[in-house]
Structures are given as structure tokens and as C-alpha cells.
Design an enzyme around this catalytic site. Structure first.
Site, PDB file in Angstrom:
ATOM      1  CB  CYS A 146      -8.987   5.153   1.072  1.00  0.00           C
ATOM      2  SG  CYS A 146      -7.284   5.407   1.641  1.00  0.00           S
ATOM      3  CB  CYS A 201      -3.066   0.821  -2.441  1.00  0.00           C
ATOM      4  SG  CYS A 201      -3.059   2.583  -2.766  1.00  0.00           S
ATOM      5  CG  HIS A 219      -4.407   4.835   4.794  1.00  0.00           C
ATOM      6  ND1 HIS A 219      -3.974   4.427   3.560  1.00  0.00           N
ATOM      7  CD2 HIS A 219      -3.294   5.179   5.492  1.00  0.00           C
ATOM      8  CE1 HIS A 219      -2.650   4.534   3.508  1.00  0.00           C
ATOM      9  NE2 HIS A 219      -2.214   4.983   4.672  1.00  0.00           N
ATOM     10  CE1 TYR A 245       2.602   5.493  -3.328  1.00  0.00           C
ATOM     11  CE2 TYR A 245       1.072   3.764  -3.982  1.00  0.00           C
ATOM     12  CZ  TYR A 245       2.349   4.166  -3.642  1.00  0.00           C
ATOM     13  OH  TYR A 245       3.363   3.236  -3.621  1.00  0.00           O
ATOM     14  CD  GLU A 252       1.023   6.089   6.134  1.00  0.00           C
ATOM     15  OE1 GLU A 252       2.233   5.937   6.306  1.00  0.00           O
ATOM     16  OE2 GLU A 252       0.269   5.153   5.776  1.00  0.00           O
ATOM     17  CG  ASP A 260      -1.744   1.231   1.411  1.00  0.00           C
ATOM     18  OD1 ASP A 260      -2.329   1.669   0.404  1.00  0.00           O
ATOM     19  OD2 ASP A 260      -1.837   1.784   2.527  1.00  0.00           O
ATOM     20  CB  SER A 261       0.215   4.818  -0.479  1.00  0.00           C
ATOM     21  OG  SER A 261      -0.851   4.927   0.452  1.00  0.00           O
TER      22      SER A 261
HETATM   23  N1  DGL Z   1      -4.546   3.401   1.068  1.00  0.00           N
HETATM   24  C1  DGL Z   1      -4.669   3.967  -0.201  1.00  0.00           C
HETATM   25  C2  DGL Z   1      -5.929   3.628  -0.958  1.00  0.00           C
HETATM   26  O1  DGL Z   1      -6.528   2.623  -0.680  1.00  0.00           O
HETATM   27  C3  DGL Z   1      -4.077   5.231  -0.622  1.00  0.00           C
HETATM   28  C4  DGL Z   1      -4.010   6.371   0.274  1.00  0.00           C
HETATM   29  C5  DGL Z   1      -3.085   7.387  -0.305  1.00  0.00           C
HETATM   30  O2  DGL Z   1      -1.895   7.143  -0.242  1.00  0.00           O
HETATM   31  O3  DGL Z   1      -3.551   8.414  -0.792  1.00  0.00           O
HETATM   32  O4  DGL Z   1      -6.315   4.333  -1.850  1.00  0.00           O
END
Ligand code: DGL
Length: 259
Positions: free
Chosen positions: A181, A71, A183, A40, A149, A8-9
Site C-alpha cells: 500500500c 495506489c 501509504h 479506499y 493521512e 492516490d486515495s
Molecule cells: N494507498 C493506497 C494503496 O496503495 C490505498 C489506501 C486506502 O485508501 O485504503 O492501496
């Protein structure tokens, strides 16, 4: 024995990794948090594609049997090219608009995701295929990824950010929120409390883990074997050593990314 590369990012993909661990207890899991390049969500497609390529090459050299793009943002940009490049199962993730549209009672769903995911052709395709007859509200969630994060899953600042993003959706009658997302499931407690008991949160991570298990059905099951986990970060190692074990819920070996 399956060795699965998940990335993932940043630390968000741990919400997917825990579902994989639950379904595949004997698999060895490698996780890369690209925290040095997160978020990202505001990056160019070319930048994200290059990161995905670097991480997937690392997994390939480590001999993984499957890759999971944990991600949504990276999946929208690069899942296609990964599948073309590597002769391995590549499982990607996308916002769960289909189940949300099936479950809403009010006919209004909210999609919480990064700006890049919300702009992607993949989202338009999902809304077109599954969102007919349903109002789909798109909501970018500035600052949420950064809070996760830092491991700040609660507290005043996090709650204020979550409230700011979801209130307009609730005010328009959304009764189903898609966690688009990886996160965001890590903020589930705060989102659920602020959204209230009549709002359902939809996380595609369990479906991703099931899809992976299905793709690996022919791999030796390793019954009774306890799989291992290794974590790499491209970000500050001290921060990862504080945040990853806390999110993962047990001690975790965190290794520095080979530069
Ligand atoms: N966790 C990521 C996603 O599912 C990306 C979050 C990011 O880095 O912007 O999109």
C-alpha cells in the site's frame, strides 16, 4: 515536456511521487490526494472505479502526458479500464511479491496491504505466478492509512498498530515484508525499527518510477529545467496544508479540488 498526473486515495502516493521526482527532475507533476474518500481499502469496487474515473478525467482535461495510479487498491480495481479509456501511458502499482519471493532467505514473506487489495484477483495471480515454493502471509493493516493521512508517522499509537500487524508475520518466520500500500513506505522508519535488521522491506515505488521514465523516453528531456509540482486534495484543506508539505519535505502549493 512531460506533465504527469499522479493520484492516490490520499497522501500515500507521495511515496511514489518522490521517486518520480527523483528520476524525472524536469517533469511537471500534478498530484491528487483523494483524502475526502480515503481509505479506499474498504470501499466497493464500483465506488473506487467512479473515483478513478473522475480524477483521470481531471488529469486528461489538464493535458497530462501520462497517468500514474499511485495506489495499489485503485490499480487492482481500475487500471484496466483507465488504459481502455485514455490514449495515454497509464502506469499502475502492484504489491512487489515477485522481488520479495526472489529475496527471501527464510522462504516466508509477508504482504502488508489493504483488505481490498488482499482480496483482489491480482494478488492471487501474483502469488500464483511468483510465490511458488514460498509461504506468502497476507496481512491487512487496520488504521495505518488513517495514521498516515493525519501525518502521524511515529509515536506510541502508530507504533502499537504497526507492532500488532507485523508481529504475527515475524513470529511465523517472515524475513521479507512487501509494502503493498503506498501509504506504508511513509511508515518505513517505524516498520524497519520494529521488524529489526534481519527483515527486508520491499517498496515497488522506484520500479514504478523507472517504468514511467521508460514509457516517456521519447518525450523532450528538458535538460536543466526544474519541474513544478501542484497538489490537490478532496479532503479538508487545512489538514492537507499541514501534512503534504511535511511529507513532501518542502513547501508545496495545495489547491482545493474543483467541486
Ligand atoms: N494507498 C493506497 C494503496 O496503495 C490505498 C489506501 C486506502 O485508501 O485504503 O492501496
Amino acid at each position: 515536456m512531460a506533465t504527469i498526473g499522479v493520484f492516490d486515495s490520499g497522501v500515500g502516493g507521495l511515496s511514489v511521487l518522490r521517486e518520480i521526482r527523483h528520476l524525472l527532475p524536469s517533469a511537471d507533476l500534478l498530484y491528487v490526494a483523494d483524502s475526502g474518500h480515503a481509505p479506499y481499502g474498504e470501499r466497493s469496487a464500483a465506488f473506487i472505479a467512479a473515483r478513478v474515473d473522475t480524477i483521470a478525467t481531471f488529469f486528461h482535461q489538464a493535458g497530462v502526458t501520462a497517468i500514474v495510479v499511485a495506489c495499489n487498491t485503485a490499480s487492482a480495481v481500475a487500471a484496466h479500464s483507465l488504459r481502455a479509456r485514455f490514449d495515454l501511458p497509464v502506469v499502475a502499482i502492484e504489491p512487489a511479491i515477485k522481488p520479495a519471493a526472489q529475496r527471501t532467505r527464510s522462504g516466508v514473506i509477508g504482504v502488508l496491504a489493504t483488505p481490498r487489495t488482499l482480496r483482489s484477483p491480482g494478488i492471487a495471480r501474483l502469488v500464483d505466478a511468483h510465490g511458488r515454493g514460498v509461504r506468502v502471509l497476507m496481512q491487512a493493516c487496520p488504521g495505518w492509512v488513517e495514521q498516515v493521512e493525519r501525518g502521524e508517522l511515529g509515536g506510541e499509537r502508530t507504533e502499537a498498530m504497526v507492532a500488532r500487524a507485523i508481529q504475527p508475520l515475524l513470529a511465523q518466520g517472515a524475513d521479507t515484508l512487501v509494502l503493498g500500500c503506498t501509504h506504508f513506505p511513509l511508515l518505513r522508519d517505524v516498520i524497519a525499527r520494529l521488524a529489526g535488521p534481519n527483515v527486508e522491506l520491499i517498496d515497488p515505488a522506484p520500479a514504478v518510477a523507472r517504468e514511467l521514465a521508460r514509457r516517456l523516453a521519447d518525450a523532450p528531456a528538458g535538460v536543466g529545467r526544474v519541474g513544478t509540482e501542484r497538489f490537490w486534495t478532496t479532503g479538508p484543506i487545512a489538514q492537507a496544508r499541514a501534512v503534504i508539505p511535511a511529507l513532501w519535505g518542502r513547501p508545496a502549493p495545495i489547491l482545493e479540488w474543483p467541486a
